[in-house]
Motif scaffolding. Structure first.
Motif, short mmCIF file in Angstrom:
data_model
loop_
_atom_site.label_atom_id
_atom_site.label_comp_id
_atom_site.label_asym_id
_atom_site.label_seq_id
_atom_site.Cartn_x
_atom_site.Cartn_y
_atom_site.Cartn_z
N ALA A 1 -61.76 -55.77 -76.48
CA ALA A 1 -60.67 -55.84 -75.50
C ALA A 1 -61.07 -56.71 -74.31
O ALA A 1 -60.27 -57.53 -73.84
N SER B 1 -61.12 -60.38 -75.40
CA SER B 1 -59.75 -60.91 -75.45
C SER B 1 -59.20 -61.18 -74.06
O SER B 1 -58.53 -62.19 -73.83
N GLU B 2 -59.49 -60.28 -73.12
CA GLU B 2 -59.01 -60.46 -71.74
C GLU B 2 -59.64 -61.70 -71.10
O GLU B 2 -58.97 -62.48 -70.41
#
Length: 94
Positions: free
Chosen positions: A15, A18-19
């Motif tokens: 996560a 991806s950020e």
């Protein structure tokens, strides 16, 4: 001279990865033409990054944008930067 950069941020998740990429895209750095290779590997929560850059100047300029983004997310990492002596590229169809 091309260089290799290896990052192993402690505890990085998919996560977070991806950020970071979303932030880089928004900053116009998602597809930097000086970055010849980018890979992410490992397990979720223990990811590592390996990049190849065409020059130290290009890597430093990118780092000036990337590192504040990482700090903002609470990610601290010191890249291991090494000269690259050989790079082989293969056609994906081979």
């Amino acid at each position: 001279m091309a260089l290799a950069a290896y990052f192993h941020p402690e505890g990085m998740t998919l996560a977070q990865f991806s950020e970071i990429h979303a932030k880089l895209e928004a900053a116009g750095e998602g597809k930097n033409s000086h970055r010849l290779h980018h890979s992410c590997f490992g397990t979720d929560g223990d990811l590592m990054i390996y990049d190849i850059w065409d020059s130290e100047d290009a890597f430093q300029a990118f780092g000036a944008k990337l590192m504040p983004m990482l700090a903002e997310m609470g990610i601290t990492v010191e890249p291991h930067v090494m000269p690259l002596h050989k790079l082989l590229q293969y056609d994906a169809d081979q």
